[in-house]
Motif scaffolding. Structure first.
Motif, PDB file in Angstrom:
ATOM      1  N   THR A 112       0.860  -1.177   0.000  1.00  0.00           N
ATOM      2  CA  THR A 112       0.000   0.000   0.000  1.00  0.00           C
ATOM      3  C   THR A 112       0.897   1.227   0.000  1.00  0.00           C
ATOM      4  O   THR A 112       1.768   1.366   0.856  1.00  0.00           O
ATOM      5  N   VAL A 113       0.683   2.115  -0.975  1.00  0.00           N
ATOM      6  CA  VAL A 113       1.480   3.332  -1.097  1.00  0.00           C
ATOM      7  C   VAL A 113       0.576   4.522  -0.793  1.00  0.00           C
ATOM      8  O   VAL A 113      -0.498   4.652  -1.364  1.00  0.00           O
ATOM      9  N   PHE A 114       1.033   5.370   0.115  1.00  0.00           N
ATOM     10  CA  PHE A 114       0.320   6.601   0.435  1.00  0.00           C
ATOM     11  C   PHE A 114       1.071   7.757  -0.207  1.00  0.00           C
ATOM     12  O   PHE A 114       2.250   7.958   0.056  1.00  0.00           O
ATOM     13  N   GLU A 115       0.380   8.501  -1.072  1.00  0.00           N
ATOM     14  CA  GLU A 115       0.968   9.666  -1.736  1.00  0.00           C
ATOM     15  C   GLU A 115       0.446  10.919  -1.053  1.00  0.00           C
ATOM     16  O   GLU A 115      -0.755  11.164  -1.034  1.00  0.00           O
ATOM     17  N   VAL A 116       1.359  11.701  -0.489  1.00  0.00           N
ATOM     18  CA  VAL A 116       0.999  12.892   0.276  1.00  0.00           C
ATOM     19  C   VAL A 116       1.366  14.126  -0.528  1.00  0.00           C
ATOM     20  O   VAL A 116       2.488  14.248  -1.027  1.00  0.00           O
ATOM     21  N   ARG A 117       0.407  15.043  -0.635  1.00  0.00           N
ATOM     22  CA  ARG A 117       0.658  16.333  -1.280  1.00  0.00           C
ATOM     23  C   ARG A 117       0.317  17.435  -0.291  1.00  0.00           C
ATOM     24  O   ARG A 117      -0.702  17.362   0.405  1.00  0.00           O
ATOM     25  N   VAL A 118       1.190  18.450  -0.231  1.00  0.00           N
ATOM     26  CA  VAL A 118       0.980  19.603   0.657  1.00  0.00           C
ATOM     27  C   VAL A 118       1.225  20.877  -0.146  1.00  0.00           C
ATOM     28  O   VAL A 118       1.733  20.830  -1.265  1.00  0.00           O
ATOM     29  N   ALA A 119       0.884  22.022   0.437  1.00  0.00           N
ATOM     30  CA  ALA A 119       1.150  23.314  -0.195  1.00  0.00           C
ATOM     31  C   ALA A 119       2.664  23.491  -0.335  1.00  0.00           C
ATOM     32  O   ALA A 119       3.451  22.928   0.434  1.00  0.00           O
ATOM     33  N   ASP A 120       3.081  24.278  -1.333  1.00  0.00           N
ATOM     34  CA  ASP A 120       4.509  24.467  -1.609  1.00  0.00           C
ATOM     35  C   ASP A 120       5.287  24.947  -0.388  1.00  0.00           C
ATOM     36  O   ASP A 120       6.381  24.479  -0.116  1.00  0.00           O
ATOM     37  N   GLY A 121       4.754  25.871   0.360  1.00  0.00           N
ATOM     38  CA  GLY A 121       5.450  26.412   1.513  1.00  0.00           C
ATOM     39  C   GLY A 121       5.554  25.450   2.685  1.00  0.00           C
ATOM     40  O   GLY A 121       6.338  25.657   3.605  1.00  0.00           O
ATOM     41  N   ASP A 122       4.766  24.401   2.672  1.00  0.00           N
ATOM     42  CA  ASP A 122       4.754  23.444   3.774  1.00  0.00           C
ATOM     43  C   ASP A 122       5.615  22.214   3.521  1.00  0.00           C
ATOM     44  O   ASP A 122       5.746  21.365   4.407  1.00  0.00           O
ATOM     45  N   MET A 123       6.195  22.103   2.354  1.00  0.00           N
ATOM     46  CA  MET A 123       6.984  20.924   2.007  1.00  0.00           C
ATOM     47  C   MET A 123       8.132  20.710   2.992  1.00  0.00           C
ATOM     48  O   MET A 123       8.363  19.594   3.456  1.00  0.00           O
ATOM     49  N   GLY A 124       8.827  21.770   3.344  1.00  0.00           N
ATOM     50  CA  GLY A 124       9.956  21.661   4.261  1.00  0.00           C
ATOM     51  C   GLY A 124       9.549  21.215   5.658  1.00  0.00           C
ATOM     52  O   GLY A 124      10.313  20.536   6.343  1.00  0.00           O
ATOM     53  N   LYS A 125       8.353  21.581   6.077  1.00  0.00           N
ATOM     54  CA  LYS A 125       7.884  21.197   7.403  1.00  0.00           C
ATOM     55  C   LYS A 125       7.586  19.707   7.481  1.00  0.00           C
ATOM     56  O   LYS A 125       7.747  19.090   8.527  1.00  0.00           O
ATOM     57  N   VAL A 126       7.146  19.135   6.373  1.00  0.00           N
ATOM     58  CA  VAL A 126       6.851  17.701   6.348  1.00  0.00           C
ATOM     59  C   VAL A 126       8.138  16.899   6.199  1.00  0.00           C
ATOM     60  O   VAL A 126       8.290  15.848   6.824  1.00  0.00           O
ATOM     61  N   ILE A 127       9.062  17.391   5.410  1.00  0.00           N
ATOM     62  CA  ILE A 127      10.320  16.671   5.193  1.00  0.00           C
ATOM     63  C   ILE A 127      11.232  16.822   6.397  1.00  0.00           C
ATOM     64  O   ILE A 127      11.835  15.856   6.854  1.00  0.00           O
ATOM     65  N   GLY A 128      11.356  18.020   6.914  1.00  0.00           N
ATOM     66  CA  GLY A 128      12.202  18.247   8.082  1.00  0.00           C
ATOM     67  C   GLY A 128      13.661  18.409   7.711  1.00  0.00           C
ATOM     68  O   GLY A 128      14.073  18.168   6.581  1.00  0.00           O
ATOM     69  N   ARG A 129      14.446  18.804   8.679  1.00  0.00           N
ATOM     70  CA  ARG A 129      15.872  19.000   8.474  1.00  0.00           C
ATOM     71  C   ARG A 129      16.524  17.650   8.218  1.00  0.00           C
ATOM     72  O   ARG A 129      16.401  16.745   9.019  1.00  0.00           O
ATOM     73  N   GLN A 130      17.202  17.547   7.093  1.00  0.00           N
ATOM     74  CA  GLN A 130      17.865  16.324   6.632  1.00  0.00           C
ATOM     75  C   GLN A 130      16.904  15.146   6.526  1.00  0.00           C
ATOM     76  O   GLN A 130      17.293  13.993   6.651  1.00  0.00           O
ATOM     77  N   GLY A 131      15.610  15.422   6.319  1.00  0.00           N
ATOM     78  CA  GLY A 131      14.620  14.371   6.108  1.00  0.00           C
ATOM     79  C   GLY A 131      14.206  13.622   7.357  1.00  0.00           C
ATOM     80  O   GLY A 131      13.617  12.545   7.276  1.00  0.00           O
ATOM     81  N   ARG A 132      14.472  14.182   8.514  1.00  0.00           N
ATOM     82  CA  ARG A 132      14.193  13.475   9.770  1.00  0.00           C
ATOM     83  C   ARG A 132      12.706  13.257  10.016  1.00  0.00           C
ATOM     84  O   ARG A 132      12.298  12.183  10.468  1.00  0.00           O
ATOM     85  N   ILE A 133      11.887  14.255   9.746  1.00  0.00           N
ATOM     86  CA  ILE A 133      10.459  14.139  10.043  1.00  0.00           C
ATOM     87  C   ILE A 133       9.812  13.114   9.125  1.00  0.00           C
ATOM     88  O   ILE A 133       9.084  12.225   9.579  1.00  0.00           O
ATOM     89  N   VAL A 134      10.062  13.200   7.831  1.00  0.00           N
ATOM     90  CA  VAL A 134       9.454  12.248   6.908  1.00  0.00           C
ATOM     91  C   VAL A 134       9.960  10.832   7.179  1.00  0.00           C
ATOM     92  O   VAL A 134       9.217   9.859   7.047  1.00  0.00           O
ATOM     93  N   ARG A 135      11.192  10.701   7.605  1.00  0.00           N
ATOM     94  CA  ARG A 135      11.735   9.378   7.945  1.00  0.00           C
ATOM     95  C   ARG A 135      10.952   8.775   9.107  1.00  0.00           C
ATOM     96  O   ARG A 135      10.593   7.593   9.091  1.00  0.00           O
ATOM     97  N   GLN A 136      10.650   9.581  10.122  1.00  0.00           N
ATOM     98  CA  GLN A 136       9.904   9.081  11.273  1.00  0.00           C
ATOM     99  C   GLN A 136       8.443   8.791  10.931  1.00  0.00           C
ATOM    100  O   GLN A 136       7.858   7.844  11.463  1.00  0.00           O
ATOM    101  N   ILE A 137       7.864   9.581  10.034  1.00  0.00           N
ATOM    102  CA  ILE A 137       6.507   9.295   9.570  1.00  0.00           C
ATOM    103  C   ILE A 137       6.490   7.941   8.873  1.00  0.00           C
ATOM    104  O   ILE A 137       5.588   7.118   9.097  1.00  0.00           O
TER     105      ILE A 137
END
Length: 76
Positions: free
Chosen positions: A30-55
């Motif tokens: 099962t693949v979940f594709e997440v789309r956010v507003a352009d300005g919010d991309m960094g908040k979801v990814i996080g510094r060095q990808g830490r947040i998205v990795r934990q998600i």
């Protein structure tokens, strides 16, 4: 699982109404594709990808409890 992922991402961003999560299920995964507003991309990814990795870790753990393979993709 889709509701959990949507809740997590909406909690992180400034524009929660622009968050969309699409679930694409196959026999193996099962693949979940997440789309956010352009300005919010960094908040979801996080510094060095830490947040998205934990998600991804969290969603894989939930998937394993349900006997499914799960992956999360952040799209532009």
């Amino acid at each position: 699982m889709k509701e959990l992922l949507t809740y997590i991402v909406q909690s992180l961003v400034d524009n929660p109404d622009k968050v969309t999560v699409e679930e694409k299920a196959t026999d193996r995964e099962t693949v979940f594709e997440v789309r956010v507003a352009d300005g919010d991309m960094g908040k979801v990814i996080g510094r060095q990808g830490r947040i998205v990795r934990q998600i991804r870790v969290l969603m894989k753990a939930v998937g394993q409890r349900r006997g499914k393979k799960v992956s999360v993709e952040i799209l532009d």
